[in-house]
Design a protein around this motif. Structure first.
Motif, mmCIF file in Angstrom:
data_model
loop_
_atom_site.group_PDB
_atom_site.id
_atom_site.type_symbol
_atom_site.label_atom_id
_atom_site.label_comp_id
_atom_site.label_asym_id
_atom_site.label_seq_id
_atom_site.Cartn_x
_atom_site.Cartn_y
_atom_site.Cartn_z
ATOM 1 N N LYS A 83 12.535 -14.622 67.606
ATOM 2 C CA LYS A 83 13.200 -14.016 66.661
ATOM 3 C C LYS A 83 14.595 -14.188 66.585
ATOM 4 N N HIS A 84 15.242 -14.558 67.926
ATOM 5 C CA HIS A 84 16.573 -14.631 68.141
ATOM 6 C C HIS A 84 16.870 -15.760 68.588
ATOM 7 N N SER A 85 16.334 -16.936 68.549
ATOM 8 C CA SER A 85 16.686 -18.285 69.040
ATOM 9 C C SER A 85 16.165 -19.170 68.158
ATOM 10 N N ASP A 86 16.392 -20.584 68.824
ATOM 11 C CA ASP A 86 16.202 -21.791 68.078
ATOM 12 C C ASP A 86 14.689 -22.330 68.357
ATOM 13 N N TYR A 87 14.090 -21.572 69.177
ATOM 14 C CA TYR A 87 12.649 -22.027 69.554
ATOM 15 C C TYR A 87 11.628 -21.672 68.653
ATOM 16 N N LYS A 88 10.824 -22.388 67.960
ATOM 17 C CA LYS A 88 9.806 -22.182 67.018
ATOM 18 C C LYS A 88 8.508 -22.008 67.364
ATOM 19 N N THR A 89 8.041 -22.676 68.914
ATOM 20 C CA THR A 89 6.588 -22.610 69.127
ATOM 21 C C THR A 89 6.726 -22.651 70.646
ATOM 22 N N TRP A 90 5.565 -22.373 71.368
ATOM 23 C CA TRP A 90 5.572 -22.414 72.816
ATOM 24 C C TRP A 90 4.545 -23.648 73.094
ATOM 25 N N LYS A 91 4.562 -23.905 74.515
ATOM 26 C CA LYS A 91 3.990 -24.864 74.866
ATOM 27 C C LYS A 91 3.683 -24.509 76.406
ATOM 28 N N LEU A 92 2.407 -24.889 76.927
ATOM 29 C CA LEU A 92 2.081 -24.686 78.465
ATOM 30 C C LEU A 92 2.866 -25.784 79.268
ATOM 31 N N ASP A 93 3.507 -25.385 80.235
ATOM 32 C CA ASP A 93 4.219 -25.987 81.173
ATOM 33 C C ASP A 93 5.878 -26.061 80.790
ATOM 34 N N GLU A 94 6.602 -26.375 81.396
ATOM 35 C CA GLU A 94 8.109 -26.583 81.014
ATOM 36 C C GLU A 94 8.403 -27.660 80.228
ATOM 37 N N THR A 95 9.225 -26.999 79.252
ATOM 38 C CA THR A 95 9.741 -28.028 78.196
ATOM 39 C C THR A 95 11.031 -27.837 77.947
ATOM 40 N N GLN A 96 11.549 -28.782 77.033
ATOM 41 C CA GLN A 96 12.863 -28.958 76.594
ATOM 42 C C GLN A 96 12.870 -28.681 75.029
ATOM 43 N N GLY A 97 13.989 -28.685 74.379
ATOM 44 C CA GLY A 97 14.161 -28.293 72.875
ATOM 45 C C GLY A 97 13.656 -27.353 72.132
ATOM 46 N N ALA A 98 12.846 -27.512 71.302
ATOM 47 C CA ALA A 98 12.315 -26.413 70.149
ATOM 48 C C ALA A 98 11.117 -25.708 70.753
ATOM 49 N N GLU A 99 10.581 -26.341 71.962
ATOM 50 C CA GLU A 99 9.227 -25.499 72.574
ATOM 51 C C GLU A 99 9.798 -24.797 73.606
ATOM 52 N N LEU A 100 9.166 -23.561 73.637
ATOM 53 C CA LEU A 100 9.331 -22.733 74.770
ATOM 54 C C LEU A 100 8.204 -22.864 75.795
ATOM 55 N N GLY A 101 8.416 -23.063 77.228
ATOM 56 C CA GLY A 101 7.725 -23.765 78.014
ATOM 57 C C GLY A 101 7.073 -22.370 78.838
ATOM 58 N N ILE A 102 5.727 -22.197 79.009
ATOM 59 C CA ILE A 102 5.097 -21.122 79.438
ATOM 60 C C ILE A 102 4.342 -21.766 80.577
ATOM 61 N N MET A 141 21.355 -13.474 74.426
ATOM 62 C CA MET A 141 21.573 -15.184 74.971
ATOM 63 C C MET A 141 21.620 -16.078 73.618
ATOM 64 N N ALA A 142 21.746 -15.629 72.329
ATOM 65 C CA ALA A 142 21.562 -16.565 71.157
ATOM 66 C C ALA A 142 22.697 -17.472 71.253
ATOM 67 N N PRO A 143 23.832 -16.711 71.263
ATOM 68 C CA PRO A 143 25.108 -17.514 71.228
ATOM 69 C C PRO A 143 25.112 -18.613 72.362
ATOM 70 N N PHE A 144 24.400 -18.612 73.300
ATOM 71 C CA PHE A 144 24.462 -19.510 74.809
ATOM 72 C C PHE A 144 23.553 -20.271 74.658
ATOM 73 N N GLN A 145 22.952 -20.690 73.879
ATOM 74 C CA GLN A 145 21.468 -21.593 73.656
ATOM 75 C C GLN A 145 21.926 -22.905 74.277
#
Length: 233
Positions: free
Chosen positions: A153-172, A117-121
């Motif tokens: 390892k394969h994306s522009d996400y740098k960190t996670w955050k609880l609940d839905e997010t946008q940008g560099a935070e991956l929502g959990i 999915m990396a090319p389709f971020q």
């Protein structure tokens, strides 16, 4: 082998049953802080306690050169210190956020999908969801954090955050309901479609069996390990 169980809740009791079925001796079952006398000279310790107790329990065992398989989550900010102690004492430490064979295959699948999915971020937004029983003390789950780290390892996400997010935070999204053993989903959503991969545990037996298999593998090894090495993934 002689196995000591540190943390004797639901998981500890299932691990006990499986260890006996696989021909091992369970020489200690502790809910309190371990001592050498209470541990009763084991070949390996399996640690499933609480986030508050895990660091002290693991540290004590490693400093006394007893290999540890640890499945407690919620304390991982101190994991680098534990890994250093394992090396200093020339013993083995194996951490698993989840010992299930299916989950560890899911980890590998998750990394492969993230790479694809990396090319389709710009087109797809990634989100995670985990569901556990109401007794689980930490959120998100250690398994969800491991899934997130695979995506990093394969994306522009740098960190996670609880609940839905946008940008560099991956929502959990972390949901606590009933007696759910553990369900983890990864979603890639665009304006036109969605890709989902999902792992659903039906009971805790898979986690317990994996922990015992890890305990069979660890003695005699020096360093820090995970289920990837145990399963050759």
């Amino acid at each position: 082998m002689k196995i000591a169980l540190v943390g004797y809740g639901k998981m500890g009791k299932i691990i006990h049953q499986i260890a006996l079925k696989r021909g091992h001796d369970v020489v200690a079952t502790l809910d309190e802080t371990p001592t050498l006398e209470k541990l009763n000279n084991p070949d390996v310790v399996i640690e499933f306690s609480s986030p508050e107790s895990a660091f002290g329990n693991i540290k004590f065992c490693l400093e006394n050169k007893i290999p540890v398989v640890a499945g407690t989550t919620g304390w991982l900010e101190k994991k680098p210190e534990i890994e250093k102690i394992a090396l200093e004492n020339e013993t083995g430490f194996l951490y698993g956020s989840n010992f299930s064979l299916g989950v560890n295959l899911f980890f590998a699948l998750n990394e492969k999908l993230a790479e694809m999915m990396a090319p389709f971020q710009n087109d797809y937004n990634c989100q995670l969801e985990e569901i556990h029983h109401i007794h689980k003390l930490d959120a998100p789950s250690g398994t969800a954090i491991s899934i997130a780290e695979g995506i990093f390892k394969h994306s522009d996400y740098k960190t996670w955050k609880l609940d839905e997010t946008q940008g560099a935070e991956l929502g959990i999204t972390a949901i606590r309901e009933g007696e759910v053993p553990g369900t983890h989903s990864v979603f890639y959503r665009s304006e036109v479609d969605e890709i989902e991969i999902k792992h659903t545990a039906f009971n805790r037996n898979g986690f317990a069996l994996g922990a015992v298999i890890a305990a069979e593998w660890l003695p005699g090894k020096v360093g820090n390990f995970g289920m990837k090495q145990v399963l050759g993934l």
